[in-house]
Design a protein around this motif. Structure first.
Motif, PDB file in Angstrom:
ATOM      1  N   ALA A 101      38.184 -36.270 -10.845  1.00 22.75           N
ATOM      2  CA  ALA A 101      39.660 -37.153 -11.303  1.00 22.75           C
ATOM      3  C   ALA A 101      39.004 -38.132 -12.149  1.00 22.75           C
ATOM      4  CB  ALA A 101      40.083 -37.787  -9.805  1.00 22.75           C
ATOM      5  N   ASP A 102      37.881 -38.772 -12.005  1.00 23.29           N
ATOM      6  CA  ASP A 102      37.189 -39.662 -12.844  1.00 23.29           C
ATOM      7  C   ASP A 102      36.781 -39.018 -14.236  1.00 23.29           C
ATOM      8  OD1 ASP A 102      37.100 -41.673 -10.868  1.00 23.29           O
ATOM      9  OD2 ASP A 102      35.004 -41.513 -10.592  1.00 23.29           O
ATOM     10  N   ASP A 103      36.568 -37.821 -14.290  1.00 28.77           N
ATOM     11  CA  ASP A 103      36.288 -36.991 -15.818  1.00 28.77           C
ATOM     12  C   ASP A 103      37.548 -36.977 -16.151  1.00 28.77           C
ATOM     13  OD1 ASP A 103      33.560 -36.519 -15.074  1.00 28.77           O
ATOM     14  OD2 ASP A 103      34.062 -34.637 -14.218  1.00 28.77           O
ATOM     15  N   LEU A 104      38.618 -36.672 -15.552  1.00 30.02           N
ATOM     16  CA  LEU A 104      39.844 -36.749 -16.071  1.00 30.02           C
ATOM     17  C   LEU A 104      40.466 -37.565 -16.629  1.00 30.02           C
ATOM     18  CD1 LEU A 104      42.425 -34.793 -16.924  1.00 30.02           C
ATOM     19  CD2 LEU A 104      43.352 -35.227 -14.468  1.00 30.02           C
ATOM     20  N   ALA A 105      40.469 -39.033 -16.096  1.00 30.66           N
ATOM     21  CA  ALA A 105      40.922 -40.242 -16.526  1.00 30.66           C
ATOM     22  C   ALA A 105      40.146 -40.553 -17.623  1.00 30.66           C
ATOM     23  CB  ALA A 105      40.683 -41.219 -15.175  1.00 30.66           C
ATOM     24  N   ALA A 106      38.937 -40.319 -17.872  1.00 25.00           N
ATOM     25  CA  ALA A 106      38.174 -40.701 -19.165  1.00 25.00           C
ATOM     26  C   ALA A 106      38.537 -40.001 -20.423  1.00 25.00           C
ATOM     27  CB  ALA A 106      36.489 -40.757 -18.784  1.00 25.00           C
ATOM     28  N   ALA A 107      38.829 -38.337 -19.887  1.00 23.77           N
ATOM     29  CA  ALA A 107      39.170 -37.650 -20.819  1.00 23.77           C
ATOM     30  C   ALA A 107      40.525 -37.782 -21.425  1.00 23.77           C
ATOM     31  CB  ALA A 107      39.086 -36.163 -20.372  1.00 23.77           C
ATOM     32  N   GLN A 108      41.658 -38.219 -20.562  1.00 27.64           N
ATOM     33  CA  GLN A 108      42.802 -38.511 -20.929  1.00 27.64           C
ATOM     34  C   GLN A 108      42.994 -39.689 -21.804  1.00 27.64           C
ATOM     35  OE1 GLN A 108      44.718 -38.870 -16.975  1.00 27.64           O
ATOM     36  NE2 GLN A 108      45.573 -37.005 -17.112  1.00 27.64           N
ATOM     37  N   ARG A 109      42.034 -40.656 -21.609  1.00 31.49           N
ATOM     38  CA  ARG A 109      42.037 -41.962 -22.600  1.00 31.49           C
ATOM     39  C   ARG A 109      41.568 -41.214 -23.950  1.00 31.49           C
ATOM     40  NH1 ARG A 109      39.866 -44.580 -18.004  1.00 31.49           N
ATOM     41  NH2 ARG A 109      37.823 -44.142 -18.658  1.00 31.49           N
TER      42      ARG A 109
END
Length: 345
Positions: A101-109
């Motif tokens: 989830a943390d990887d995804l949040a950073a990637a989405q930005r």
């Protein structure tokens, strides 16, 4: 004033591409290089990926990358025909993936920023990702598709450039820069010693795995528990895994570096754990303080084409075209303005 000859110092993918374009314009070309494989190109995976490589605050560099990506189809086709070598140009896009989830949040930005620059990045859920690449881990939280990103095999590109240039490549280094003739310095990290410009070597380790062809079709670039890794598949079953990035001068391959890359790679594609570890390669990328290249005229009339950092392969066609134009005509294309060698003075 128009030139009739040119000396290119450096025989990596940038220097050779410039020399080829200059020769096509009818200039007498000499490339000074030791003919070895110690350049950054030898380790490069060959991603042609403006949508996958653009970082925050890199608007001018992104424009240059997009321009060069658009020139790659013609560059690859023309070079392949002239050399009689398939350079491995592949039109399949890139999948960017996130494990947690943390990887995804950073990637989405990052994806939102890239879309704001007009780059084609389409978010996908886990099921859609695995429809495109069944070997991806079922643990992935999400990802994105960049259909316009491409890849090429840098080792084949350099072999093709060497073939078309032939005897124009002189197998020795230049102790002192020539005088009385236009000189292009495209010497990678060695540019600093020749010119005093701020180009530093950044150590990177790349792995090559060998397995069954078809395990992956797309380039996969992703994050696994905060570790970034890219996986570049070749048609013969090779998968290039990269890359570490360290401000170091040594060429040592450590167990820890290999472990970090393999852990991230197998977290994203578990079947890679069954592949043979065929090669480990360390090379040093030529980087500048803002990680953008130095392109254009410098003190004493030298022409600089160096400091491409992570994007040397991607930027080869546009660099070659712009620098060849500058050498042949003395006129600088406006695309060069943001990359002037003297901008750090």
């Amino acid at each position: 004033m128009s030139a009739t000859e040119v000396v290119v110092v450096g025989g990596g993918i940038i220097g050779l591409s410039i020399a080829w374009r200059c020769a096509q314009r009818g200039l007498a070309v000499t490339v000074h290089d030791d003919g070895g494989d110690d350049g950054a190109w030898y380790a490069a995976a060959g991603m042609l990926a403006p949508a996958g490589e653009t970082g925050f605050g890199q608007e001018a560099l992104t424009e240059l990358m997009v321009e060069s990506a658009g020139r790659w189809p013609g560059f690859a086709a023309e070079l392949g025909r002239e050399a009689g070598i398939d350079v491995g140009y592949d039109r399949t896009g890139t999948l960017t993936v996130a494990l947690t989830a943390d990887d995804l949040a950073a990637a989405q930005r990052l994806w939102a920023y890239r879309r704001g620059l007009g780059l084609g990045v389409s978010p996908l859920g886990p099921s859609a990702l695995r429809d495109l690449e069944p070997a991806l881990s079922p643990r992935l939280r999400g990802g994105a598709h960049a259909p316009d990103d491409r890849q090429v095999d840098p080792r084949r590109v350099v072999a093709a450039l060497r073939a078309v240039l032939g005897r124009a490549v002189v197998r020795r280094r230049v102790p002192d820069l020539p005088v009385g003739v236009p000189v292009v310095v495209a010497a990678g990290s060695g540019t600093a010693a020749l010119t005093g410009l701020p180009v530093r070597p950044v150590k990177g380790l790349v792995l090559r795995l060998r397995g069954e062809p078809g395990l992956l079709r797309h380039v996969v670039s992703g994050w696994a528990d905060g570790r970034h890794v890219y996986l570049v598949p070749r048609a013969d079953g090779e998968v290039v895994v990269g890359a570490t990035q360290e401000e170091r001068l040594d060429s040592t391959v450590t167990a820890g570096q290999v472990l970090d890359l393999l852990r991230a790679a197998t977290d994203l594609v578990p079947e890679l754990g069954e592949c043979e570890l065929a090669e480990t390669v360390v090379r040093h990328r030529p980087a500048t303080p803002d990680n953008a290249p130095l392109l254009g005229t410098h003190t004493g009339g030298l022409i600089i084409a160096a400091g491409h950092h992570r994007n040397g392969v991607l930027l080869a066609p546009v660099t070659a075209d712009l620098i060849a134009e500058l050498v042949a005509t003395g006129k600088a294309d406006p695309l060069l303005d943001a990359f002037a060698p003297g901008r750090f003075a």
